[in-house]
Write an enzyme that holds these catalytic residues in place. Structure first.
Site, PDB file in Angstrom:
ATOM      1  N   HIS A  58      -2.433   1.293  -4.759  1.00 33.73           N
ATOM      2  CA  HIS A  58      -2.213   0.115  -3.920  1.00 33.73           C
ATOM      3  C   HIS A  58      -2.137  -1.144  -4.792  1.00 33.73           C
ATOM      4  CE1 HIS A  58      -2.751   2.652  -0.574  1.00 33.73           C
ATOM      5  NE2 HIS A  58      -3.879   2.209  -0.066  1.00 33.73           N
ATOM      6  N   GLN A  72       0.817  -1.211   0.000  1.00 37.44           N
ATOM      7  CA  GLN A  72       0.000   0.000   0.000  1.00 37.44           C
ATOM      8  C   GLN A  72       0.857   1.271   0.000  1.00 37.44           C
ATOM      9  OE1 GLN A  72      -3.131  -2.368   2.784  1.00 37.44           O
ATOM     10  NE2 GLN A  72      -3.547  -0.194   2.670  1.00 37.44           N
ATOM     11  N   ARG A 111       2.854  -1.461   4.157  1.00 42.85           N
ATOM     12  CA  ARG A 111       3.065  -0.121   3.593  1.00 42.85           C
ATOM     13  C   ARG A 111       4.396  -0.116   2.860  1.00 42.85           C
ATOM     14  NH1 ARG A 111      -0.902   2.959   3.299  1.00 42.85           N
ATOM     15  NH2 ARG A 111      -1.327   2.989   5.524  1.00 42.85           N
TER      16      ARG A 111
HETATM   17  N1  HSE Z   1      -6.518   2.310   4.921  1.00 43.20           N
HETATM   18  C1  HSE Z   1      -5.916   2.645   3.685  1.00 43.20           C
HETATM   19  C2  HSE Z   1      -4.420   2.765   3.815  1.00 43.20           C
HETATM   20  C3  HSE Z   1      -6.498   3.909   3.168  1.00 43.20           C
HETATM   21  O1  HSE Z   1      -3.952   2.930   4.948  1.00 43.20           O
HETATM   22  O2  HSE Z   1      -3.733   2.696   2.824  1.00 43.20           O
HETATM   23  C4  HSE Z   1      -7.050   3.781   1.821  1.00 43.20           C
HETATM   24  O3  HSE Z   1      -6.180   4.400   0.908  1.00 43.20           O
END
Ligand code: HSE
Length: 370
Positions: A277, A164, A270
């Site tokens: 994403h 993400q 992340r």
């Molecule tokens: N919960 C998601 C994130 C947000 O933290 O990436 C959506 O973009």
């Protein structure tokens, strides 16, 4: 014409929403009123719609909010908590369209993603439901990518790893990633120009700098560059999952609204991309489908999903965050049978989390209402 109030329309999700609405000329069919939590009284920037000389309204002025037929908020969970319940309590009966996550678990709210659950949205509208919430970004992007398999009830379970982008965490996080890039790039020219420095020394220096006390990490609490963070959102008690991982199964099944629940779990990570994403899925089907069949079922579900051939050139050119960012396309590729089980296959997807992952389902819900 319906009076539609916009709150949080200048943040990341909000501004992507407004841009899409301008492009699709959605403002022609509504009377738009722009609110602010902090800068009310100031002039509304000229958007080239009928908003000339309008002043920003106070987003906490309940009398003003009460006059609205529809409220669209991308302001975040705190605002929703503070305003939504009070507004309903004093009898406001308008439509509330929300990007924040806190109402998603409410029985009185529908999570909207109309290419998947239009029928359910319409049923709930007819029943008088007035609260509509956008889903979690990875959930909405997964459903757009795999909609054909869900629709045909082909899935036994899904295991997923996400990749993400920093912007998913919010504006200050993407800014911090950029500051981290700047911090490291400032030391690189000297290191790379010094012929006596071998590459492992350079790698060591960069790592040392990432760990220095001046390194910008107030939000991430660690470096995201030259690194990744396999943890998104808060911990869920006892299950070992993070909230982001928990949402995968809960929200997907709420949107699908079927009796048989599909188990979904994995690890949310992340990574140091700015936008869009990606997700890597292992999927167990309830039958042995050929790859051609899987392609066909996925491709024919909606016009945004695009199957990318499983080869090097197509993958590096089209199955990436940099290709997909600012597009509505949701790309899927690396589709192959896994030698683990004849009913298992892998698939990788990428989608812009600010579009189908956040603003687009809200824009389309608003269109349904007007
Ligand atoms: N919960 C998601 C994130 C947000 O933290 O990436 C959506 O973009």
């Amino acid at each position: 014409m319906k009076n539609v109030g916009f709150i949080g329309w200048r943040g990341m999700v909000g501004s992507v929403l407004i841009k899409r609405m301008l492009k699709k000329k959605d403002f022609n069919n509504i009377n738009a009123i722009f609110f602010s939590t902090s800068q009310y009284g100031e002039s509304v920037p000229d958007l080239n719609i009928k908003n000339k000389n309008q002043k920003l309204e106070n987003a906490y002025n309940f009398e003003k909010l009460f006059e609205l037929d529809i409220i669209v908020t991308c302001q975040g969970s705190e605002y929703t908590n503070e305003v939504y319940f009070k507004l309903r309590k004093i009898g406001w009966n308008g439509y509330w369209i929300d990007a924040a996550s806190n109402l998603r678990t409410s029985d009185n709210a529908v999570i909207v993603l109309d290419p998947i659950n239009l029928k359910n949205i319409q049923e709930k509208l007819n029943m008088g439901v007035k609260t509509f919430v956008g889903g979690n970004c990875t959930v909405s992007l997964m459903l757009m990518a795999l909609g054909g398999l869900f629709e045909n009830n082909l899935i036994d379970w899904i295991s997923v790893s996400t990749y993400q982008a920093a912007s998913g965490a919010g504006a200050k996080f993407i800014k911090e990633l950029i500051l981290q890039i700047k911090y490291i790039s400032n030391i690189i020219p000297n290191l790379i120009n010094d012929k006596s420095n071998n590459i492992l020394n350079i790698e060591k220096k960069i790592t040392e700098n990432m760990n220095s006390s001046n390194f910008p990490k107030k939000n991430f609490h660690t470096s995201l560059i030259n690194n990744l963070i396999p943890w998104i959102d808060k911990k869920i008690n006892n299950s070992g999952q993070t909230k982001e991982e928990w949402k995968g199964q809960y929200e997907t099944n709420k949107i699908l609204n079927k009796t048989k629940k599909i188990p979904i779990d994995g690890i949310c990570v992340r990574i140091a991309t700015l936008r869009s994403h990606s997700q890597s899925f292992t999927i167990k089907l309830n039958q042995n489908l050929s790859i051609d069949n899987i392609h066909y079922i996925i491709n024919s579900h909606n016009k945004w999903v695009k199957v990318i051939p499983n080869d090097f050139n197509d993958t590096i050119n089209f199955l990436t965050p940099s290709f997909v960012s600012r597009k509505l396309d949701v790309v899927v590729g690396r589709i192959k049978k896994l030698n683990i089980d004849k009913n298992c296959f892998s698939i990788f997807s990428v989608g812009d989390q600010l579009l189908w992952g956040a603003s687009e389902p809200l824009r389309r819900m608003l269109k349904l209402l007007i």
